[in-house]
Design a protein around this motif. Sequence first.
Motif, PDB file in Angstrom:
ATOM      1  N   ASP A 166      60.681  35.041  33.621  1.00 15.03           N
ATOM      2  CA  ASP A 166      60.660  36.354  32.956  1.00 15.03           C
ATOM      3  C   ASP A 166      61.056  37.521  33.853  1.00 15.03           C
ATOM      4  N   PHE A 167      61.826  37.267  34.905  1.00 18.23           N
ATOM      5  CA  PHE A 167      62.183  38.363  35.815  1.00 18.23           C
ATOM      6  C   PHE A 167      62.973  39.449  35.110  1.00 18.23           C
ATOM      7  N   HIS A 168      63.769  39.062  34.122  1.00 19.17           N
ATOM      8  CA  HIS A 168      64.607  40.029  33.413  1.00 19.17           C
ATOM      9  C   HIS A 168      63.800  40.909  32.455  1.00 19.17           C
ATOM     10  N   LYS A 169      62.524  40.582  32.239  1.00 23.69           N
ATOM     11  CA  LYS A 169      61.660  41.388  31.369  1.00 23.69           C
ATOM     12  C   LYS A 169      60.802  42.363  32.179  1.00 23.69           C
ATOM     13  N   GLY A 170      61.060  42.465  33.461  1.00 25.04           N
ATOM     14  CA  GLY A 170      60.300  43.389  34.297  1.00 25.04           C
ATOM     15  C   GLY A 170      59.153  42.735  35.034  1.00 25.04           C
ATOM     16  N   ASN A 171      58.923  41.436  34.814  1.00 27.00           N
ATOM     17  CA  ASN A 171      57.852  40.722  35.514  1.00 27.00           C
ATOM     18  C   ASN A 171      58.446  40.047  36.736  1.00 27.00           C
ATOM     19  N   SER A 172      58.670  40.814  37.777  1.00 29.55           N
ATOM     20  CA  SER A 172      59.395  40.263  38.910  1.00 29.55           C
ATOM     21  C   SER A 172      58.910  40.839  40.233  1.00 29.55           C
ATOM     22  N   PRO A 173      58.894  40.008  41.277  1.00 30.80           N
ATOM     23  CA  PRO A 173      58.591  40.528  42.613  1.00 30.80           C
ATOM     24  C   PRO A 173      59.814  41.187  43.251  1.00 30.80           C
ATOM     25  N   TRP A 174      60.937  41.228  42.522  1.00 26.27           N
ATOM     26  CA  TRP A 174      62.169  41.783  43.069  1.00 26.27           C
ATOM     27  C   TRP A 174      62.623  43.015  42.298  1.00 26.27           C
ATOM     28  N   GLN A 175      63.395  43.818  42.975  1.00 35.61           N
ATOM     29  CA  GLN A 175      64.075  44.933  42.321  1.00 35.61           C
ATOM     30  C   GLN A 175      65.524  44.488  42.137  1.00 35.61           C
ATOM     31  N   ILE A 176      66.004  44.523  40.912  1.00 34.14           N
ATOM     32  CA  ILE A 176      67.369  44.105  40.630  1.00 34.14           C
ATOM     33  C   ILE A 176      68.124  45.262  40.006  1.00 34.14           C
ATOM     34  N   ILE A 177      69.240  45.601  40.616  1.00 30.20           N
ATOM     35  CA  ILE A 177      70.135  46.628  40.092  1.00 30.20           C
ATOM     36  C   ILE A 177      71.355  45.898  39.559  1.00 30.20           C
ATOM     37  N   THR A 178      71.706  46.158  38.315  1.00 25.17           N
ATOM     38  CA  THR A 178      72.887  45.535  37.728  1.00 25.17           C
ATOM     39  C   THR A 178      73.849  46.621  37.274  1.00 25.17           C
ATOM     40  N   LYS A 179      75.095  46.459  37.661  1.00 25.62           N
ATOM     41  CA  LYS A 179      76.172  47.377  37.265  1.00 25.62           C
ATOM     42  C   LYS A 179      77.181  46.584  36.444  1.00 25.62           C
ATOM     43  N   GLU A 180      77.441  47.068  35.247  1.00 28.07           N
ATOM     44  CA  GLU A 180      78.382  46.390  34.361  1.00 28.07           C
ATOM     45  C   GLU A 180      79.666  47.201  34.255  1.00 28.07           C
ATOM     46  N   PHE A 181      80.781  46.514  34.377  1.00 26.86           N
ATOM     47  CA  PHE A 181      82.095  47.139  34.259  1.00 26.86           C
ATOM     48  C   PHE A 181      82.937  46.320  33.274  1.00 26.86           C
ATOM     49  N   PRO A 182      82.568  46.345  31.976  1.00 27.39           N
ATOM     50  CA  PRO A 182      83.281  45.499  31.014  1.00 27.39           C
ATOM     51  C   PRO A 182      84.770  45.828  30.908  1.00 27.39           C
ATOM     52  N   GLU A 183      85.127  47.095  31.098  1.00 31.85           N
ATOM     53  CA  GLU A 183      86.542  47.463  31.040  1.00 31.85           C
ATOM     54  C   GLU A 183      87.323  46.886  32.214  1.00 31.85           C
ATOM     55  N   LYS A 184      86.631  46.606  33.320  1.00 35.11           N
ATOM     56  CA  LYS A 184      87.274  46.000  34.491  1.00 35.11           C
ATOM     57  C   LYS A 184      86.961  44.511  34.597  1.00 35.11           C
ATOM     58  N   LYS A 185      86.207  43.999  33.626  1.00 33.99           N
ATOM     59  CA  LYS A 185      85.935  42.571  33.468  1.00 33.99           C
ATOM     60  C   LYS A 185      85.041  41.959  34.543  1.00 33.99           C
ATOM     61  N   TYR A 186      84.064  42.732  35.050  1.00 37.50           N
ATOM     62  CA  TYR A 186      83.114  42.127  35.989  1.00 37.50           C
ATOM     63  C   TYR A 186      81.753  42.791  35.913  1.00 37.50           C
ATOM     64  N   VAL A 187      80.761  42.080  36.448  1.00 30.37           N
ATOM     65  CA  VAL A 187      79.373  42.546  36.554  1.00 30.37           C
ATOM     66  C   VAL A 187      78.899  42.256  37.962  1.00 30.37           C
ATOM     67  N   VAL A 188      78.106  43.162  38.531  1.00 29.53           N
ATOM     68  CA  VAL A 188      77.528  42.926  39.849  1.00 29.53           C
ATOM     69  C   VAL A 188      76.023  43.193  39.785  1.00 29.53           C
ATOM     70  N   SER A 189      75.239  42.335  40.429  1.00 32.42           N
ATOM     71  CA  SER A 189      73.784  42.530  40.534  1.00 32.42           C
ATOM     72  C   SER A 189      73.382  42.454  42.004  1.00 32.42           C
ATOM     73  N   ILE A 190      72.477  43.346  42.371  1.00 34.47           N
ATOM     74  CA  ILE A 190      71.957  43.416  43.726  1.00 34.47           C
ATOM     75  C   ILE A 190      70.448  43.246  43.650  1.00 34.47           C
ATOM     76  N   CYS A 191      69.908  42.364  44.478  1.00 32.57           N
ATOM     77  CA  CYS A 191      68.487  42.062  44.451  1.00 32.57           C
ATOM     78  C   CYS A 191      67.858  42.356  45.810  1.00 32.57           C
ATOM     79  N   SER A 192      66.719  43.049  45.779  1.00 36.49           N
ATOM     80  CA  SER A 192      65.948  43.285  46.995  1.00 36.49           C
ATOM     81  C   SER A 192      64.475  43.090  46.654  1.00 36.49           C
ATOM     82  N   ASN A 193      63.645  43.023  47.676  1.00 37.35           N
ATOM     83  CA  ASN A 193      62.212  42.894  47.441  1.00 37.35           C
ATOM     84  C   ASN A 193      61.693  44.190  46.835  1.00 37.35           C
ATOM     85  N   ALA A 194      60.883  44.078  45.794  1.00 37.58           N
ATOM     86  CA  ALA A 194      60.315  45.256  45.140  1.00 37.58           C
ATOM     87  C   ALA A 194      59.317  45.918  46.074  1.00 37.58           C
ATOM     88  N   LYS A 195      59.275  47.220  46.033  1.00 40.39           N
ATOM     89  CA  LYS A 195      58.331  47.980  46.849  1.00 40.39           C
ATOM     90  C   LYS A 195      57.148  48.394  46.018  1.00 40.39           C
TER      91      LYS A 195
END
Length: 195
Positions: A166-195
């Motif tokens: 359930d990390f994608h529902k906010g129940n996560s020990p990590w902080q995940i930043i996701t950037k979507e660029f559908p017009e450029k045809k890619y997605v990037v996600s960055i994960c770090s330890n949650a503070k």
Amino acid sequence: MRYLIDDNMTPMTEGQFNDCLSKVSEQRRQKVLKYKFQAGREQSLRAYMLLQRLIKEEYGITEPPVFRELENGKPVIIGHEDIHFNMSHCKYAVACAVSNEPVGIDVERIQEKVNDDLAKYVLSDDELKDITPLKFTRLWTMKEAVVKLTGRGITGKEQLRPLLSDFHKGNSPWQIITKEFPEKKYVVSICSNAK
């Protein structure tokens, strides 16, 4: 944590490629040249160049980094093992993150169609509902970023479910930043330890 994304994937001229190749470590040159196709070589080279830029700007390191692998296969920079980093590349973009804490990053192109077998292998039943290529790529990059941070691989639902429950529902020990660029045809996600 700091990250960079480069989606200027204009093919390099032979001169540009050779010039960039001359500015990286011998270890990276060998890795770059192992790619069968020029596009893969350039993607690998561009990702490494982002790492060089980030460690210069963030830590003042000017020499090209050389890696060694930990037992779990995660690379560290020799002589700078306290700097955490991760790189990723695909057809449409390259990405790199550096941090004083463990970090994971993943960039993937958005496929035209979801591979149903792969989706069933890596997604939960809830995640499979109303799956689209963009949603699949978002979830995939989030999971890849987590496993790259932890040093584990995607080896099946049995290992993924406890790690990503359930990390994608906010129940996560990590902080995940996701950037979507559908017009450029890619997605990037960055994960770090949650503070």
